[in-house]
Design a protein around this motif. Sequence first.
Motif, PDB file in Angstrom:
ATOM      1  N   LYS A 120       0.825  -1.206   0.000  1.00 33.62           N
ATOM      2  CA  LYS A 120       0.000   0.000   0.000  1.00 33.62           C
ATOM      3  C   LYS A 120       0.862   1.261   0.000  1.00 33.62           C
ATOM      4  CE  LYS A 120      -3.664  -0.139   2.489  1.00 33.62           C
ATOM      5  NZ  LYS A 120      -4.616  -0.150   3.635  1.00 33.62           N
ATOM      6  N   THR A 121       1.949   1.254   0.781  1.00 34.99           N
ATOM      7  CA  THR A 121       2.850   2.408   0.838  1.00 34.99           C
ATOM      8  C   THR A 121       3.481   2.675  -0.521  1.00 34.99           C
ATOM      9  OG1 THR A 121       3.372   1.925   3.160  1.00 34.99           O
ATOM     10  CG2 THR A 121       4.869   3.392   1.984  1.00 34.99           C
ATOM     11  N   VAL A 122       3.929   1.620  -1.199  1.00 39.06           N
ATOM     12  CA  VAL A 122       4.554   1.776  -2.517  1.00 39.06           C
ATOM     13  C   VAL A 122       3.541   2.325  -3.519  1.00 39.06           C
ATOM     14  CG1 VAL A 122       5.616   0.573  -4.453  1.00 39.06           C
ATOM     15  CG2 VAL A 122       6.266  -0.018  -2.128  1.00 39.06           C
ATOM     16  N   TYR A 125       3.049   5.952  -2.972  1.00 40.67           N
ATOM     17  CA  TYR A 125       4.256   6.665  -3.385  1.00 40.67           C
ATOM     18  C   TYR A 125       4.276   6.865  -4.898  1.00 40.67           C
ATOM     19  CZ  TYR A 125       9.224   7.366  -4.445  1.00 40.67           C
ATOM     20  OH  TYR A 125      10.412   7.843  -4.935  1.00 40.67           O
ATOM     21  N   VAL A 126       3.978   5.815  -5.638  1.00 40.92           N
ATOM     22  CA  VAL A 126       3.968   5.904  -7.101  1.00 40.92           C
ATOM     23  C   VAL A 126       2.886   6.859  -7.577  1.00 40.92           C
ATOM     24  CG1 VAL A 126       3.525   4.607  -9.222  1.00 40.92           C
ATOM     25  CG2 VAL A 126       4.968   3.616  -7.437  1.00 40.92           C
ATOM     26  N   ILE A 127       1.700   6.782  -6.963  1.00 36.85           N
ATOM     27  CA  ILE A 127       0.608   7.684  -7.334  1.00 36.85           C
ATOM     28  C   ILE A 127       1.005   9.140  -7.100  1.00 36.85           C
ATOM     29  CG2 ILE A 127      -1.724   8.447  -6.697  1.00 36.85           C
ATOM     30  CD1 ILE A 127      -2.404   5.509  -6.178  1.00 36.85           C
ATOM     31  N   PHE A 128       1.663   9.411  -5.969  1.00 41.44           N
ATOM     32  CA  PHE A 128       2.095  10.775  -5.684  1.00 41.44           C
ATOM     33  C   PHE A 128       3.104  11.261  -6.720  1.00 41.44           C
ATOM     34  CE2 PHE A 128       5.560  13.347  -3.902  1.00 41.44           C
ATOM     35  CZ  PHE A 128       4.863  14.525  -3.663  1.00 41.44           C
ATOM     36  N   LEU A 132       2.462  14.319  -9.344  1.00 41.07           N
ATOM     37  CA  LEU A 132       3.275  15.535  -9.307  1.00 41.07           C
ATOM     38  C   LEU A 132       3.857  15.842 -10.684  1.00 41.07           C
ATOM     39  CD1 LEU A 132       4.394  17.761  -7.493  1.00 41.07           C
ATOM     40  CD2 LEU A 132       6.395  16.322  -7.063  1.00 41.07           C
ATOM     41  N   ILE A 133       4.269  14.803 -11.407  1.00 42.24           N
ATOM     42  CA  ILE A 133       4.801  14.996 -12.756  1.00 42.24           C
ATOM     43  C   ILE A 133       3.738  15.595 -13.666  1.00 42.24           C
ATOM     44  CG2 ILE A 133       5.609  13.795 -14.829  1.00 42.24           C
ATOM     45  CD1 ILE A 133       6.997  11.783 -12.971  1.00 42.24           C
ATOM     46  N   LEU A 134       2.547  14.996 -13.664  1.00 41.33           N
ATOM     47  CA  LEU A 134       1.476  15.468 -14.535  1.00 41.33           C
ATOM     48  C   LEU A 134       1.025  16.878 -14.160  1.00 41.33           C
ATOM     49  CD1 LEU A 134      -0.479  14.930 -16.827  1.00 41.33           C
ATOM     50  CD2 LEU A 134      -2.022  13.827 -15.189  1.00 41.33           C
ATOM     51  N   GLY A 188       5.332   6.028 -15.568  1.00 42.37           N
ATOM     52  CA  GLY A 188       4.523   4.964 -14.979  1.00 42.37           C
ATOM     53  C   GLY A 188       5.057   3.592 -15.352  1.00 42.37           C
ATOM     54  N   PHE A 189       5.506   3.453 -16.603  1.00 42.22           N
ATOM     55  CA  PHE A 189       6.100   2.189 -17.052  1.00 42.22           C
ATOM     56  C   PHE A 189       7.403   1.910 -16.306  1.00 42.22           C
ATOM     57  CE2 PHE A 189       8.996  -0.049 -19.998  1.00 42.22           C
ATOM     58  CZ  PHE A 189       8.296  -1.239 -20.115  1.00 42.22           C
TER      59      PHE A 189
END
Length: 214
Positions: A120-122, A125-128, A132-134, A188-189
């Motif tokens: 869940k933490t990972v 983290y990836v979603i954040f 932020l990039i987008l 994302g990839f």
Amino acid sequence: MDELELLKKDWQKKGEQLPQLSYKEIYLMLWKRSSSIVKWIFYISIIEFLVPHLLYFLPVMSKSLAIWNDLGLGNYLVFSSVLQYTIVLFFIFQFYKRYKEISVMDNAKQLMKNILKTRKTVKYYVIFCLSLILISFLVMAGGIYLNEDPLSALGNSYDIEQLNPEKLKVTLSLSIVIMGFVVTLVMGFIYFLLYGILLKKLLKNFKELQDIDV
């Protein structure tokens, strides 16, 4: 087939003259493998945090920072940088915490719980990071559209009076938005390669623990 799979098959054999593995031995194998995976997640997050800072020494990065300032987005850049440092360091600490917790697990239920927390933490983290990039690209697109002379801000010396200002702004803004989605998909990839494979292995460990925790 990895070592654990071979050992599991050995454990499940009945009536054969081969050493049988106990529940504890299988658990220890899963525990060690899970601990190693979480450790790598922690290491990768640190590397991912440090590598971009090396790019600041490249001339292209100085030009990029100048563009943000020329578009009047210097304050956003400062705010997003502070936010990024704060949250990314928080997640790195959480990965470290998960690793330390998983290193002292003494039962399958606690290990399964920690695996779920790590996954869940990972994911958060990836979603954040991707968000932020987008958002950064969308903010830049907005800054270009609101800027009176976006070409100059982007480092071009064309005479804006020879172009349709509104059409130019829309074209540049849409280009940045499209670029933002493309970069986000590419990142994302990359995140899938970095973390997705490790998370898949953690999920496999979780299912293995469910099978033996009966």
